[in-house]
Design a protein around this motif. Structure first.
Motif, PDB file in Angstrom:
ATOM      1  N   ARG A 107      47.187 -47.585 -32.590  1.00 36.35           N
ATOM      2  CA  ARG A 107      46.676 -47.752 -31.363  1.00 36.35           C
ATOM      3  C   ARG A 107      46.074 -46.590 -30.391  1.00 36.35           C
ATOM      4  O   ARG A 107      45.792 -47.006 -29.566  1.00 36.35           O
ATOM      5  CB  ARG A 107      47.721 -48.697 -30.544  1.00 36.35           C
ATOM      6  N   HIS A 115      39.564 -47.674 -29.390  1.00 36.70           N
ATOM      7  CA  HIS A 115      40.794 -48.493 -29.945  1.00 36.70           C
ATOM      8  C   HIS A 115      40.931 -48.670 -31.544  1.00 36.70           C
ATOM      9  O   HIS A 115      42.041 -48.492 -31.995  1.00 36.70           O
ATOM     10  CB  HIS A 115      40.919 -49.897 -29.334  1.00 36.70           C
ATOM     11  N   THR A 174      46.633 -57.891 -29.398  1.00 33.72           N
ATOM     12  CA  THR A 174      46.842 -56.708 -28.573  1.00 33.72           C
ATOM     13  C   THR A 174      46.007 -56.637 -27.588  1.00 33.72           C
ATOM     14  O   THR A 174      46.361 -56.422 -26.317  1.00 33.72           O
ATOM     15  CB  THR A 174      47.009 -55.431 -29.511  1.00 33.72           C
ATOM     16  N   HIS A 175      44.499 -56.838 -27.794  1.00 37.35           N
ATOM     17  CA  HIS A 175      43.541 -56.637 -27.082  1.00 37.35           C
ATOM     18  C   HIS A 175      42.746 -57.864 -26.769  1.00 37.35           C
ATOM     19  O   HIS A 175      41.643 -57.929 -26.839  1.00 37.35           O
ATOM     20  CB  HIS A 175      42.688 -55.624 -27.612  1.00 37.35           C
ATOM     21  N   ALA A 235      39.584 -50.677 -19.646  1.00 39.97           N
ATOM     22  CA  ALA A 235      40.904 -50.975 -20.375  1.00 39.97           C
ATOM     23  C   ALA A 235      41.968 -51.772 -19.762  1.00 39.97           C
ATOM     24  O   ALA A 235      42.282 -52.865 -19.817  1.00 39.97           O
ATOM     25  CB  ALA A 235      41.300 -49.947 -21.160  1.00 39.97           C
ATOM     26  N   LEU A 290      39.829 -57.849 -23.796  1.00 43.30           N
ATOM     27  CA  LEU A 290      39.000 -56.930 -24.021  1.00 43.30           C
ATOM     28  C   LEU A 290      37.850 -57.604 -25.236  1.00 43.30           C
ATOM     29  O   LEU A 290      36.697 -57.833 -25.161  1.00 43.30           O
ATOM     30  CB  LEU A 290      39.337 -55.743 -24.603  1.00 43.30           C
ATOM     31  N   ALA A 332      42.791 -55.809 -19.393  1.00 41.62           N
ATOM     32  CA  ALA A 332      44.213 -55.983 -19.536  1.00 41.62           C
ATOM     33  C   ALA A 332      44.719 -57.006 -18.482  1.00 41.62           C
ATOM     34  O   ALA A 332      45.657 -57.564 -18.918  1.00 41.62           O
ATOM     35  CB  ALA A 332      45.068 -54.708 -19.810  1.00 41.62           C
TER      36      ALA A 332
END
Length: 217
Positions: free
Chosen positions: A6, A90, A128-129, A44, A132, A48
């Motif tokens: 990550r 990322h 996780t993202h 980011a 995004l 998030a």
């Protein structure tokens, strides 16, 4: 993607060269260098922290990073260009893992093992993202030509072509079909229906095994 993958690093060489050119273009005599990493970190954080990722604008990102909107457009070309740069940052550790020999992602592993490991990383990345990923995939602006999609598709196509599966006869099409199974909107729908992250990983792995099943000997 897993924690060890990550960390944010620079993208592949061709995209890095493009980035350098954009950054240089953004500089003017008497002005400080463009704070690229600061902008990416600010963007980011915005994605998030929002439940409406498509609502995050270049104005929002410029304000959060303390730069002018015009500077952002000179550096990234568009909102999608900025999102592509975030993806590249990322995903760079995953790229590096695929280019070294260590299994399960590296070249020492069998092609099917690498495909399964790649999809596990992709699912983890999407989870996780999520915001995004949703912001870029649902923008409707040439996702299939986005640098991160093109790179992922090329890697997957090459791996599928090396398997013993009947799908190896049409690896490009098969790669598109499998990547459709991890779209951000589908992942969100599965989570909303009660599927857990582990359920989704298991389901995707089962799909990959089914699609790439080797013919009986």
């Amino acid at each position: 993607m897993s924690p060890k993958h990550r960390s944010t690093v620079s993208d592949c060489q061709s995209e890095t060269e493009t980035t350098k050119a954009s950054t240089t273009a953004a500089r003017r005599p008497g002005r400080p260098a463009f704070p690229r990493e600061l902008v990416l970190e600010a963007a980011a954080a915005l994605f998030a922290d929002t439940d409406a990722p498509r609502s995050v604008s270049m104005d929002d990102i410029a304000a959060a990073a303390g730069v002018g909107k015009g500077t952002l457009f000179r550096a990234f070309g568009s909102r999608d260009g900025l999102l592509d740069a975030l993806f590249a940052a990322h995903a760079a550790p995953l790229r590096a893992a695929l280019e070294q020999p260590d299994p399960p992602l590296g070249s020492a592993a069998p092609p099917l093992t690498r495909v399964l490991a790649l999809f596990d990383e992709l699912v983890t990345f999407k989870l996780t993202h999520r915001h995004l990923t949703a912001a870029r995939e649902l923008s409707g602006a040439g996702l299939l030509r986005a640098p991160h999609y093109v790179w992922t598709h090329d890697v997957l196509r090459a791996l599928i072509a090396r398997t013993d599966s009947p799908a190896a006869a049409s690896p490009a099409y098969t790669a598109h079909v499998l990547l459709g199974a991890v779209r951000a909107d589908l992942v969100d729908e599965l989570l909303a229906s009660g599927r857990t992250p582990d359920d989704i990983r298991h389901d995707v792995a089962a799909l990959v095994r089914t699609v790439l099943a080797a013919p009986p000997h």
